[in-house]
Write an enzyme that holds these catalytic residues in place. Sequence first.
Site, PDB file in Angstrom:
ATOM      1  N   GLU A  67       0.250   3.569   1.959  1.00 55.63           N
ATOM      2  CA  GLU A  67       0.176   4.081   3.335  1.00 55.63           C
ATOM      3  C   GLU A  67       1.498   3.907   4.085  1.00 55.63           C
ATOM      4  OE1 GLU A  67      -3.521   3.208   5.361  1.00 55.63           O
ATOM      5  OE2 GLU A  67      -4.573   3.008   3.457  1.00 55.63           O
ATOM      6  N   THR A  90       0.822  -1.215   0.000  1.00 54.37           N
ATOM      7  CA  THR A  90       0.000   0.000   0.000  1.00 54.37           C
ATOM      8  C   THR A  90       0.857   1.267   0.000  1.00 54.37           C
ATOM      9  OG1 THR A  90      -1.435   1.290   1.481  1.00 54.37           O
ATOM     10  CG2 THR A  90      -0.082  -0.372   2.520  1.00 54.37           C
TER      11      THR A  90
HETATM   12  P1  NAD Z   1      -9.304  -7.713   2.077  1.00 49.61           P
HETATM   13  O1  NAD Z   1      -9.319  -7.460   3.551  1.00 49.61           O
HETATM   14  O2  NAD Z   1     -10.544  -7.436   1.281  1.00 49.61           O
HETATM   15  O3  NAD Z   1      -8.919  -9.237   1.797  1.00 49.61           O
HETATM   16  C1  NAD Z   1      -7.892  -9.894   2.482  1.00 49.61           C
HETATM   17  C2  NAD Z   1      -8.004 -11.380   2.183  1.00 49.61           C
HETATM   18  O4  NAD Z   1      -6.934 -12.028   2.879  1.00 49.61           O
HETATM   19  C3  NAD Z   1      -9.318 -12.011   2.679  1.00 49.61           C
HETATM   20  O5  NAD Z   1      -9.828 -12.885   1.704  1.00 49.61           O
HETATM   21  C4  NAD Z   1      -8.904 -12.786   3.935  1.00 49.61           C
HETATM   22  O6  NAD Z   1      -9.703 -13.932   4.170  1.00 49.61           O
HETATM   23  C5  NAD Z   1      -7.457 -13.156   3.586  1.00 49.61           C
HETATM   24  N1  NAD Z   1      -6.653 -13.354   4.794  1.00 49.61           N
HETATM   25  C6  NAD Z   1      -6.564 -12.541   5.878  1.00 49.61           C
HETATM   26  N2  NAD Z   1      -5.740 -13.085   6.802  1.00 49.61           N
HETATM   27  C7  NAD Z   1      -5.283 -14.250   6.277  1.00 49.61           C
HETATM   28  C8  NAD Z   1      -4.403 -15.267   6.746  1.00 49.61           C
HETATM   29  N3  NAD Z   1      -3.831 -15.161   7.960  1.00 49.61           N
HETATM   30  N4  NAD Z   1      -4.133 -16.311   5.950  1.00 49.61           N
HETATM   31  C9  NAD Z   1      -4.708 -16.417   4.719  1.00 49.61           C
HETATM   32  N5  NAD Z   1      -5.584 -15.499   4.236  1.00 49.61           N
HETATM   33  C10 NAD Z   1      -5.868 -14.434   5.007  1.00 49.61           C
HETATM   34  O7  NAD Z   1      -8.067  -6.879   1.530  1.00 49.61           O
HETATM   35  P2  NAD Z   1      -7.885  -6.134   0.122  1.00 49.61           P
HETATM   36  O8  NAD Z   1      -8.437  -4.771   0.233  1.00 49.61           O
HETATM   37  O9  NAD Z   1      -8.341  -7.023  -0.964  1.00 49.61           O
HETATM   38  O10 NAD Z   1      -6.293  -6.004   0.091  1.00 49.61           O
HETATM   39  C11 NAD Z   1      -5.476  -7.018  -0.490  1.00 49.61           C
HETATM   40  C12 NAD Z   1      -4.030  -6.602  -0.398  1.00 49.61           C
HETATM   41  O11 NAD Z   1      -3.825  -5.384  -1.080  1.00 49.61           O
HETATM   42  C13 NAD Z   1      -3.554  -6.365   1.043  1.00 49.61           C
HETATM   43  O12 NAD Z   1      -2.248  -6.848   1.167  1.00 49.61           O
HETATM   44  C14 NAD Z   1      -3.584  -4.867   1.199  1.00 49.61           C
HETATM   45  O13 NAD Z   1      -2.627  -4.426   2.139  1.00 49.61           O
HETATM   46  C15 NAD Z   1      -3.239  -4.421  -0.217  1.00 49.61           C
HETATM   47  N6  NAD Z   1      -3.773  -3.110  -0.612  1.00 49.61           N
HETATM   48  C16 NAD Z   1      -5.094  -2.802  -0.445  1.00 49.61           C
HETATM   49  C17 NAD Z   1      -5.574  -1.571  -0.884  1.00 49.61           C
HETATM   50  C18 NAD Z   1      -7.032  -1.206  -0.770  1.00 49.61           C
HETATM   51  O14 NAD Z   1      -7.400  -0.076  -1.096  1.00 49.61           O
HETATM   52  N7  NAD Z   1      -7.913  -2.101  -0.365  1.00 49.61           N
HETATM   53  C19 NAD Z   1      -4.708  -0.654  -1.483  1.00 49.61           C
HETATM   54  C20 NAD Z   1      -3.351  -1.009  -1.636  1.00 49.61           C
HETATM   55  C21 NAD Z   1      -2.896  -2.241  -1.214  1.00 49.61           C
HETATM   56  P1  TYD Z   2     -10.738   3.829   4.313  1.00 51.69           P
HETATM   57  O1  TYD Z   2     -11.704   3.428   3.251  1.00 51.69           O
HETATM   58  O2  TYD Z   2     -10.830   3.179   5.654  1.00 51.69           O
HETATM   59  O3  TYD Z   2      -9.275   3.684   3.701  1.00 51.69           O
HETATM   60  P2  TYD Z   2      -7.837   4.185   4.297  1.00 51.69           P
HETATM   61  O4  TYD Z   2      -8.002   4.606   5.705  1.00 51.69           O
HETATM   62  O5  TYD Z   2      -7.008   2.943   4.177  1.00 51.69           O
HETATM   63  O6  TYD Z   2      -7.409   5.288   3.401  1.00 51.69           O
HETATM   64  O7  TYD Z   2     -10.890   5.396   4.569  1.00 51.69           O
HETATM   65  C1  TYD Z   2     -10.767   6.322   3.487  1.00 51.69           C
HETATM   66  C2  TYD Z   2     -10.938   7.716   4.074  1.00 51.69           C
HETATM   67  O8  TYD Z   2     -12.283   7.847   4.554  1.00 51.69           O
HETATM   68  C3  TYD Z   2     -10.041   7.980   5.275  1.00 51.69           C
HETATM   69  O9  TYD Z   2      -9.634   9.351   5.246  1.00 51.69           O
HETATM   70  C4  TYD Z   2     -10.935   7.736   6.468  1.00 51.69           C
HETATM   71  C5  TYD Z   2     -12.301   8.170   5.953  1.00 51.69           C
HETATM   72  N1  TYD Z   2     -13.460   7.446   6.549  1.00 51.69           N
HETATM   73  C6  TYD Z   2     -14.512   8.171   7.135  1.00 51.69           C
HETATM   74  O10 TYD Z   2     -14.513   9.415   7.147  1.00 51.69           O
HETATM   75  N2  TYD Z   2     -15.558   7.473   7.679  1.00 51.69           N
HETATM   76  C7  TYD Z   2     -15.597   6.107   7.699  1.00 51.69           C
HETATM   77  O11 TYD Z   2     -16.581   5.531   8.237  1.00 51.69           O
HETATM   78  C8  TYD Z   2     -14.515   5.383   7.081  1.00 51.69           C
HETATM   79  C9  TYD Z   2     -14.517   3.879   7.091  1.00 51.69           C
HETATM   80  C10 TYD Z   2     -13.469   6.098   6.526  1.00 51.69           C
END
Ligand code: NAD
Ligand code: TYD
Length: 348
Positions: free
Chosen positions: A133, A131
């Site tokens: 972040e 990420t």
């Molecule tokens: P998510 O929470 O939707 O999915 C995570 C998946 O991992 C789930 O299917 C869960 O069952 C599985 N999981 C969790 N713990 C586990 C374990 N101990 N063993 C095996 N499986 C396990 O997450 P996401 O939003 O799809 O994110 C996927 C990846 O991308 C993560 O590594 C996250 O850090 C990264 N990422 C996410 C975002 C975003 O905006 N969502 C952005 C950048 C990077």
């Molecule tokens: P989020 O979707 O949790 O992603 P991240 O914190 O990983 O960026 O949040 C996106 C933005 O929205 C973040 O600035 C926090 C804000 N937010 C709210 O204001 N209210 C909420 O209920 C949530 C879940 C997030």
Amino acid sequence: MKKILITGGAGFIGSHVVRRFVNRYPNYQIFNLDALTYAGNLENIKDIQDKPNYTFVKGDIVDESFINDLFSKHNFDGILHLAAESHVDRSIEDPLAFVKTNVVGTMNLLNVAKNQWKGNFEGKRFHHISTDEVYGSLGTEGLFTEDTPYDPNSPYSASKASSDHFVRAYGETYDLPYILTNCSNNYGPYHFPEKLIPLFINNIINNNPLPLYGDGNYTRDWLFVEDHAVAIDLVFHKGKNHETYNIGGFNEWKNIELVKLLCNLMDQKLGRIEGTSQELITYVKDRPGHDLRYAIDASKINKELGWKPSVTFEEGLEKTINWYLNNQEWLKNVTSGSYKDYYQKQYS
Ligand code: NAD
Ligand code: TYD
């Protein structure tokens, strides 16, 4: 035939990556390893479950002996590692769960890949999905590049930063052929309604308050999830070993502006009078350690691999809203049970 392990493929981003790989590469044998935590859902990948090149494996990446057994059964050629605890608010409540999955789980995969590949790295690759972040928070100016120093603020970003460091350390120390991608905030179908966009869509549908943290002036860069899956595919196949690629949407929005746009689009879709959903916006207590702004400079992946987002934010949001409106059963299922307790605790 190549054997590819994708972890976390029942989650939000993972489901899009698994689907893309299964459909696009019939000559690969794709293994989807997922523990099916609250965030994992087999419904997310139902359409590919019977494909001949696809196998689902339920298991926990923290369980070292299970991971070792799996690798001794299958000599994987490539690993795309997405399994993680992914929600900042949950990391504030239970940081240790994030260390276990994101740090120890990643270590188990790195170790087993190193031990199994035994220095014979021809055609092998460990792609760690991370990420933006990890870079911390920006002020009102500037962008994260691949050279921005790490400065994570939340337990979630600290755990992802730690896992990124271990991936690079295995590259330096043992020559492990890794590749790393750091992406901005994703949105799209199958997004668990704990994150901003799907949570607010669900609340608008149900006429519930929209809890905006602090003054709502926090900024995120948003990318449609399928564009992230395309970027991951490209980097996995064409990226250079030991390199990092930032992935972003060139699409910054202040939360309050994004939420107003979402409200207006939802009013149109639901046939409500314009302004109805905006009345649901409720300012609530801020998230502790809330990062002000994330913004990605994605010019490296653009110049070196020719990637750029394919949909505009308006198109992506419309696709997303349509998906949630057409899949309200999915929403109902994932918001019943333990979700209710989470919601109560987080927002009461
Ligand atoms: P998510 O929470 O939707 O999915 C995570 C998946 O991992 C789930 O299917 C869960 O069952 C599985 N999981 C969790 N713990 C586990 C374990 N101990 N063993 C095996 N499986 C396990 O997450 P996401 O939003 O799809 O994110 C996927 C990846 O991308 C993560 O590594 C996250 O850090 C990264 N990422 C996410 C975002 C975003 O905006 N969502 C952005 C950048 C990077
Ligand atoms: P989020 O979707 O949790 O992603 P991240 O914190 O990983 O960026 O949040 C996106 C933005 O929205 C973040 O600035 C926090 C804000 N937010 C709210 O204001 N209210 C909420 O209920 C949530 C879940 C997030």
